[in-house]
Design a protein around this motif. Structure first.
Motif, PDB file in Angstrom:
ATOM      1  N   GLU A  68      18.756  92.501  18.109  1.00 25.74           N
ATOM      2  CA  GLU A  68      17.997  92.405  19.406  1.00 25.74           C
ATOM      3  C   GLU A  68      17.116  93.716  18.936  1.00 25.74           C
ATOM      4  O   GLU A  68      17.570  94.863  19.402  1.00 25.74           O
ATOM      5  N   ILE A  69      15.712  93.656  19.158  1.00 28.29           N
ATOM      6  CA  ILE A  69      15.463  94.638  19.414  1.00 28.29           C
ATOM      7  C   ILE A  69      14.247  94.779  20.170  1.00 28.29           C
ATOM      8  O   ILE A  69      13.895  94.294  21.379  1.00 28.29           O
ATOM      9  N   ASP A  70      14.368  96.322  21.336  1.00 19.81           N
ATOM     10  CA  ASP A  70      13.616  96.563  22.287  1.00 19.81           C
ATOM     11  C   ASP A  70      12.100  97.378  22.675  1.00 19.81           C
ATOM     12  O   ASP A  70      12.267  98.067  21.180  1.00 19.81           O
ATOM     13  N   PHE A  71      11.214  96.919  23.216  1.00 21.41           N
ATOM     14  CA  PHE A  71       9.918  98.071  23.195  1.00 21.41           C
ATOM     15  C   PHE A  71      10.496  97.679  24.466  1.00 21.41           C
ATOM     16  O   PHE A  71       9.898  97.420  25.762  1.00 21.41           O
ATOM     17  N   PRO A  72       8.702  99.088  25.103  1.00 21.08           N
ATOM     18  CA  PRO A  72       7.945  98.999  26.277  1.00 21.08           C
ATOM     19  C   PRO A  72       7.883  97.785  27.071  1.00 21.08           C
ATOM     20  O   PRO A  72       7.567  96.857  26.214  1.00 21.08           O
ATOM     21  N   ALA A  73       7.760  97.262  27.971  1.00 22.84           N
ATOM     22  CA  ALA A  73       7.049  96.691  28.786  1.00 22.84           C
ATOM     23  C   ALA A  73       5.596  96.404  28.212  1.00 22.84           C
ATOM     24  O   ALA A  73       4.910  97.039  27.418  1.00 22.84           O
ATOM     25  N   LEU A  74       5.879  94.862  27.533  1.00 21.98           N
ATOM     26  CA  LEU A  74       4.040  94.140  27.262  1.00 21.98           C
ATOM     27  C   LEU A  74       3.977  92.923  28.517  1.00 21.98           C
ATOM     28  O   LEU A  74       4.949  92.675  28.579  1.00 21.98           O
ATOM     29  N   LYS A  75       2.732  92.776  28.227  1.00 23.10           N
ATOM     30  CA  LYS A  75       2.198  91.636  28.500  1.00 23.10           C
ATOM     31  C   LYS A  75       2.192  90.889  28.020  1.00 23.10           C
ATOM     32  O   LYS A  75       2.378  90.335  27.017  1.00 23.10           O
ATOM     33  N   ASN A  76       2.646  89.299  28.068  1.00 21.64           N
ATOM     34  CA  ASN A  76       3.192  88.169  27.582  1.00 21.64           C
ATOM     35  C   ASN A  76       1.321  88.034  26.926  1.00 21.64           C
ATOM     36  O   ASN A  76       0.910  87.572  27.325  1.00 21.64           O
ATOM     37  N   THR A  77       2.100  87.466  25.333  1.00 25.28           N
ATOM     38  CA  THR A  77       0.732  87.224  24.676  1.00 25.28           C
ATOM     39  C   THR A  77       0.955  86.239  23.098  1.00 25.28           C
ATOM     40  O   THR A  77       2.319  86.084  23.518  1.00 25.28           O
ATOM     41  N   SER A  78       0.132  85.651  23.234  1.00 22.04           N
ATOM     42  CA  SER A  78       0.607  84.304  21.852  1.00 22.04           C
ATOM     43  C   SER A  78       0.795  84.626  20.744  1.00 22.04           C
ATOM     44  O   SER A  78       1.071  83.548  20.048  1.00 22.04           O
ATOM     45  N   GLU A  79       0.729  85.831  19.601  1.00 23.22           N
ATOM     46  CA  GLU A  79       1.035  86.659  18.841  1.00 23.22           C
ATOM     47  C   GLU A  79       1.132  88.241  18.511  1.00 23.22           C
ATOM     48  O   GLU A  79       0.654  88.640  19.529  1.00 23.22           O
ATOM     49  N   ILE A  80       2.184  88.158  18.187  1.00 26.95           N
ATOM     50  CA  ILE A  80       2.539  89.706  17.932  1.00 26.95           C
ATOM     51  C   ILE A  80       2.897  89.960  16.743  1.00 26.95           C
ATOM     52  O   ILE A  80       3.355  89.190  15.681  1.00 26.95           O
ATOM     53  N   GLN A  81       2.817  91.466  15.743  1.00 22.29           N
ATOM     54  CA  GLN A  81       2.820  91.469  14.656  1.00 22.29           C
ATOM     55  C   GLN A  81       4.372  92.644  14.631  1.00 22.29           C
ATOM     56  O   GLN A  81       3.776  93.655  15.300  1.00 22.29           O
ATOM     57  N   ILE A  82       5.147  92.661  13.901  1.00 20.59           N
ATOM     58  CA  ILE A  82       6.068  93.628  13.202  1.00 20.59           C
ATOM     59  C   ILE A  82       6.261  94.296  12.917  1.00 20.59           C
ATOM     60  O   ILE A  82       6.764  94.180  11.289  1.00 20.59           O
ATOM     61  N   LEU A  83       6.764  95.826  12.105  1.00 20.49           N
ATOM     62  CA  LEU A  83       6.163  96.447  10.789  1.00 20.49           C
ATOM     63  C   LEU A  83       7.783  96.716  11.075  1.00 20.49           C
ATOM     64  O   LEU A  83       8.080  97.359  12.343  1.00 20.49           O
ATOM     65  N   PHE A  84       9.107  96.398  10.334  1.00 18.49           N
ATOM     66  CA  PHE A  84      10.313  97.523   9.989  1.00 18.49           C
ATOM     67  C   PHE A  84       9.717  98.795   8.919  1.00 18.49           C
ATOM     68  O   PHE A  84       9.219  98.105   7.663  1.00 18.49           O
ATOM     69  N   MET A  85      10.156  99.901   9.317  1.00 17.56           N
ATOM     70  CA  MET A  85       9.910 100.482   8.073  1.00 17.56           C
ATOM     71  C   MET A  85      11.153 100.821   7.078  1.00 17.56           C
ATOM     72  O   MET A  85      12.057 101.352   8.258  1.00 17.56           O
ATOM     73  N   THR A  86      11.772 100.676   6.473  1.00 18.97           N
ATOM     74  CA  THR A  86      11.873 100.546   5.765  1.00 18.97           C
ATOM     75  C   THR A  86      12.739 101.739   4.518  1.00 18.97           C
ATOM     76  O   THR A  86      11.640 102.060   4.051  1.00 18.97           O
ATOM     77  N   VAL A  87      13.796 102.296   3.674  1.00 25.77           N
ATOM     78  CA  VAL A  87      14.046 102.496   2.786  1.00 25.77           C
ATOM     79  C   VAL A  87      12.895 102.340   1.195  1.00 25.77           C
ATOM     80  O   VAL A  87      12.436 102.836   0.406  1.00 25.77           O
ATOM     81  N   HIS A  88      12.715 101.085   1.545  1.00 25.47           N
ATOM     82  CA  HIS A  88      11.833 100.158   0.426  1.00 25.47           C
ATOM     83  C   HIS A  88      10.814 100.206   0.667  1.00 25.47           C
ATOM     84  O   HIS A  88      10.308  99.731  -0.524  1.00 25.47           O
ATOM     85  N   GLY A  89      10.408 100.773   2.136  1.00 25.67           N
ATOM     86  CA  GLY A  89       8.924 100.399   2.208  1.00 25.67           C
ATOM     87  C   GLY A  89       8.505  99.198   3.510  1.00 25.67           C
ATOM     88  O   GLY A  89       9.778  99.183   3.890  1.00 25.67           O
ATOM     89  N   PRO A  90       7.479  99.119   4.272  1.00 28.37           N
ATOM     90  CA  PRO A  90       7.130  98.624   5.175  1.00 28.37           C
ATOM     91  C   PRO A  90       7.366  96.659   5.002  1.00 28.37           C
ATOM     92  O   PRO A  90       7.401  96.596   3.740  1.00 28.37           O
ATOM     93  N   SER A  91       7.476  96.936   5.375  1.00 27.82           N
ATOM     94  CA  SER A  91       7.691  94.809   5.942  1.00 27.82           C
ATOM     95  C   SER A  91       7.612  94.416   7.331  1.00 27.82           C
ATOM     96  O   SER A  91       7.465  94.866   8.388  1.00 27.82           O
ATOM     97  N   THR A  92       6.514  93.501   7.368  1.00 27.92           N
ATOM     98  CA  THR A  92       5.506  93.344   8.401  1.00 27.92           C
ATOM     99  C   THR A  92       6.030  90.916   8.354  1.00 27.92           C
ATOM    100  O   THR A  92       5.558  90.276   7.644  1.00 27.92           O
ATOM    101  N   THR A  93       6.135  91.178  10.214  1.00 31.15           N
ATOM    102  CA  THR A  93       6.770  89.515  10.366  1.00 31.15           C
ATOM    103  C   THR A  93       4.928  89.740  11.293  1.00 31.15           C
ATOM    104  O   THR A  93       5.006  89.924  12.434  1.00 31.15           O
ATOM    105  N   THR A  94       4.141  88.164  10.905  1.00 30.98           N
ATOM    106  CA  THR A  94       3.933  87.994  12.490  1.00 30.98           C
ATOM    107  C   THR A  94       4.286  86.874  13.027  1.00 30.98           C
ATOM    108  O   THR A  94       5.037  86.036  12.039  1.00 30.98           O
ATOM    109  N   VAL A  95       4.722  87.025  14.272  1.00 32.03           N
ATOM    110  CA  VAL A  95       4.779  85.939  15.088  1.00 32.03           C
ATOM    111  C   VAL A  95       4.349  85.161  16.526  1.00 32.03           C
ATOM    112  O   VAL A  95       3.849  86.270  16.704  1.00 32.03           O
TER     113      VAL A  95
END
Length: 103
Positions: A68-95
């Motif tokens: 479970e990942i918490d972010f500041p309050a946002l408006k409901n939207t139809s698409e988001i991108q989540i970027l994970f910064m890892t020791v092996h480099g970035p990993s991006t997911t479009t939802v």
């Protein structure tokens, strides 16, 4: 590492993303931070449950870790991108909203 979002809970005080991290079983990884981009704005995660930021973790036998990942309050939207910064480099997911379970 990849991420599969199950649902997004838009609340007045925060936005919580439910899903699972997916990786290679019996290997390790580390997440140093997560950011979410929607409608041209980016916000940084305030908390994560399931793993700890900036600490190594090991993938289980099935290669999945529920989070479970918490972010500041946002408006409901139809698409988001989540970027994970890892020791092996970035990993991006479009939802996209149509691919989520309702929450």
């Amino acid at each position: 590492m990849s991420f599969q979002a199950d649902s997004i809970d838009y609340r007045s005080d925060l936005t919580r993303v439910y899903g699972k991290l997916i990786g290679r079983p019996h290997t390790s990884n580390r997440i140093d931070g997560v950011s979410l981009t929607c409608l041209g704005s980016a916000v940084t995660s305030t908390d994560i449950d399931g793993v700890d930021f900036q600490r190594y973790f090991q993938w289980e036998d099935n290669g999945q870790i529920p989070v479970e990942i918490d972010f500041p309050a946002l408006k409901n939207t139809s698409e988001i991108q989540i970027l994970f910064m890892t020791v092996h480099g970035p990993s991006t997911t479009t939802v996209k909203k149509k691919s989520l379970h309702r929450k």
